[in-house]
Design a protein around this motif. Structure first.
Motif, PDB file in Angstrom:
ATOM      1  N   PHE A  65       0.600  -1.130  -0.242  1.00 48.52           N
ATOM      2  CA  PHE A  65       0.175   0.322  -0.051  1.00 48.52           C
ATOM      3  C   PHE A  65       0.772   1.412  -0.093  1.00 48.52           C
ATOM      4  O   PHE A  65       1.863   0.878   0.197  1.00 48.52           O
ATOM      5  CB  PHE A  65      -1.036   0.277   1.170  1.00 48.52           C
ATOM      6  CG  PHE A  65      -0.297  -0.300   2.951  1.00 48.52           C
ATOM      7  CD1 PHE A  65       0.557   1.273   3.321  1.00 48.52           C
ATOM      8  CD2 PHE A  65       0.120  -1.258   2.872  1.00 48.52           C
ATOM      9  CE1 PHE A  65       1.336   0.338   4.000  1.00 48.52           C
ATOM     10  CE2 PHE A  65       0.581  -1.347   4.458  1.00 48.52           C
ATOM     11  CZ  PHE A  65       1.164  -0.492   5.011  1.00 48.52           C
ATOM     12  N   ALA A  67       1.733   5.099   1.387  1.00 51.89           N
ATOM     13  CA  ALA A  67       1.725   5.892   2.749  1.00 51.89           C
ATOM     14  C   ALA A  67       2.488   6.531   3.320  1.00 51.89           C
ATOM     15  O   ALA A  67       3.939   6.021   2.146  1.00 51.89           O
ATOM     16  CB  ALA A  67       2.482   4.579   4.139  1.00 51.89           C
ATOM     17  N   GLU A  72      -1.391   6.585   8.830  1.00 55.86           N
ATOM     18  CA  GLU A  72      -1.663   6.185   7.387  1.00 55.86           C
ATOM     19  C   GLU A  72      -0.722   4.325   7.522  1.00 55.86           C
ATOM     20  O   GLU A  72      -1.193   3.719   7.291  1.00 55.86           O
ATOM     21  CB  GLU A  72      -1.113   6.010   5.898  1.00 55.86           C
ATOM     22  CG  GLU A  72      -1.923   8.125   5.596  1.00 55.86           C
ATOM     23  CD  GLU A  72      -1.547   7.862   4.263  1.00 55.86           C
ATOM     24  OE1 GLU A  72      -2.585   7.826   3.528  1.00 55.86           O
ATOM     25  OE2 GLU A  72      -0.194   8.304   4.295  1.00 55.86           O
ATOM     26  N   GLU A  75      -2.540   2.466  10.075  1.00 58.34           N
ATOM     27  CA  GLU A  75      -3.843   1.855  10.337  1.00 58.34           C
ATOM     28  C   GLU A  75      -3.321   0.105   9.003  1.00 58.34           C
ATOM     29  O   GLU A  75      -4.395  -0.560   9.607  1.00 58.34           O
ATOM     30  CB  GLU A  75      -5.092   2.948   9.759  1.00 58.34           C
ATOM     31  CG  GLU A  75      -5.102   4.075  11.018  1.00 58.34           C
ATOM     32  CD  GLU A  75      -5.775   3.548  11.936  1.00 58.34           C
ATOM     33  OE1 GLU A  75      -6.609   2.114  11.910  1.00 58.34           O
ATOM     34  OE2 GLU A  75      -5.343   4.425  13.114  1.00 58.34           O
ATOM     35  N   ARG A  76      -2.802   0.842   7.784  1.00 55.01           N
ATOM     36  CA  ARG A  76      -2.863  -0.413   7.118  1.00 55.01           C
ATOM     37  C   ARG A  76      -2.213  -1.983   7.439  1.00 55.01           C
ATOM     38  O   ARG A  76      -2.885  -3.009   7.218  1.00 55.01           O
ATOM     39  CB  ARG A  76      -2.579   0.474   5.949  1.00 55.01           C
ATOM     40  CG  ARG A  76      -3.162   0.818   5.801  1.00 55.01           C
ATOM     41  CD  ARG A  76      -3.690   0.942   4.641  1.00 55.01           C
ATOM     42  NE  ARG A  76      -4.609  -0.428   3.782  1.00 55.01           N
ATOM     43  CZ  ARG A  76      -4.137   0.352   2.385  1.00 55.01           C
ATOM     44  NH1 ARG A  76      -4.214   1.992   1.767  1.00 55.01           N
ATOM     45  NH2 ARG A  76      -4.067  -0.648   1.579  1.00 55.01           N
TER      46      ARG A  76
END
Length: 370
Positions: A65, A67, A72, A75-76
């Motif tokens: 992902f 970030a 970020e 949370e991911r």
């Protein structure tokens, strides 16, 4: 459970590694810069670990992902199903690297990722504290150009550590690279292979293991063998499968020469540990006395060079001798690795094929003469 796996490899070997995985029957294989991805289950993971000659390790790719902030990232990472892999008592150390990203502090990223994993596991197990006394799940992260990869290492020690090379000479070639040279040289079960500067014998041992179809990881252990989430018998079944694939009913044989008697003794010991001592012989001989044998012959070698054992002038003198001794003849093939960009000029002829790669941190080219 279906997963995506990531196999980091030496730059330049991605295609070879991907072809190997396809041959092993792994699913959805795709090569990227410095790594190969594939899909599968825990049996696929065990098969890749045991059989791969070219991958550096096998990792579960848990998430990728973008970030640019710690929030970020937190949370991911927290959203990953960590409890599928990590039990209440298991250890989960975190390490990684950052490159060309807004998040560039490795220690800070380690802390954030660790905190996110703890939070995820706390919600699942209803615990606020984890002793981490069990088998480790090594969490690894790579943040490059703000793109985050979160992985779990299944291999433990790097896959280049086959288990046969307890000793080596002063500057050994990595086993994965030696195996790739054997592949690029087209080594087959019927071949006669020679390394006139063999050192501790790694190239010849890898060539013999390839020809006899001996899985490189057959006699070593892997981190994931201690994971409670891996079904019983997975590694045992894949080891039995690998043993059944061995073919000792072939004509392959190899010879190694070197001027260092101590290195040759190490080479003999390594060949014995690798189970190929009956296929590889070693003799003390200078490259200046090298004579091509009659008939078909595949020469594969990693000559000493400027940053490895010899100064640049001595190394280039050696290349000139090789050019004289490695004559262009029908049935003779030569595969040579060196970091010297002037190699072809000093050797005396252009290679039929070249491949850029790395030997450790050193940029090299593999020159192939047919």
């Amino acid at each position: 459970m279906k997963m995506t796996f990531c196999a980091p490899c030496i730059f330049g070997l991605e295609g070879i590694c991907a072809n190997e995985f396809r041959f092993l029957g792994l699913e959805n294989v795709r090569a990227e810069n410095g790594r190969v991805l594939f899909d599968g289950d825990f049996s696929s993971m065990a098969r890749a670990n045991i059989n791969s000659r070219y991958a550096e390790r096998i990792q579960v790719l848990l998430a990728e992902f973008r970030a640019t902030t710690f929030n970020e990232l937190f949370e991911r990472v927290k959203a990953i199903r960590w409890a599928d892999f990590i039990g209440m008592s298991d250890a989960f150390p975190v390490k990684g690297s950052c490159l060309n990203s807004k998040l560039m502090s490795v220690p800070d990223c380690q802390k954030i990722i660790k905190k996110a994993i703890v939070q995820s596991l706390s919600e699942r197990y209803m615990l606020s504290w984890f002793e981490e006394t069990g088998a480790p799940r090594q969490v690894q992260f790579l943040i490059m150009n703000d793109r985050v990869s979160i992985l779990l290492d299944t291999s433990g020690s790097g896959l280049h550590k086959r288990g046969y090379r307890a000793q080596s000479n002063e500057a050994p070639i990595k086993e994965t690279l030696a195996a790739a040279m054997a592949e690029l040289a087209g080594v087959r079960p019927s071949h006669y292979v020679v390394d006139p500067m063999c050192g501790s014998g790694t190239i010849l041992i890898e060539a013999a293991m390839k020809a006899l179809r001996i899985a490189p990881g057959l006699n070593r252990s892997f981190a994931a063998e201690r994971w409670s989430c891996v079904p019983d018998g997975v590694f045992e079944q894949e080891r039995e499968r690998a043993k059944e694939n061995i073919n000792r009913d072939c004509a392959f044989h190899a010879e190694g020469y070197d001027i260092d008697g101590a290195a040759l003794e190490v080479a003999k010991s390594n060949a014995e540990k690798a189970g190929v001592a009956d296929r590889v012989t070693f003799q003390k001989r200078d490259i200046r006395d090298f004579e091509l044998p009659e008939g078909y012959c595949t020469v594969i070698t990693n000559p000493p060079y400027g940053e490895r054992l010899l100064d640049l002038h001595a190394a280039e003198e050696l290349y000139a001798v090789m050019g004289e001794r490695f004559k262009k003849e029908s049935g003779k093939r030569y595969t040579i690795i060196t970091p010297d960009d002037d190699f072809e000029k000093i050797f005396g002829r252009r290679a039929d094929k070249r491949r850029k790669t790395y030997n450790g941190t050193l940029k090299c080219q593999i020159y192939i003469y047919k």
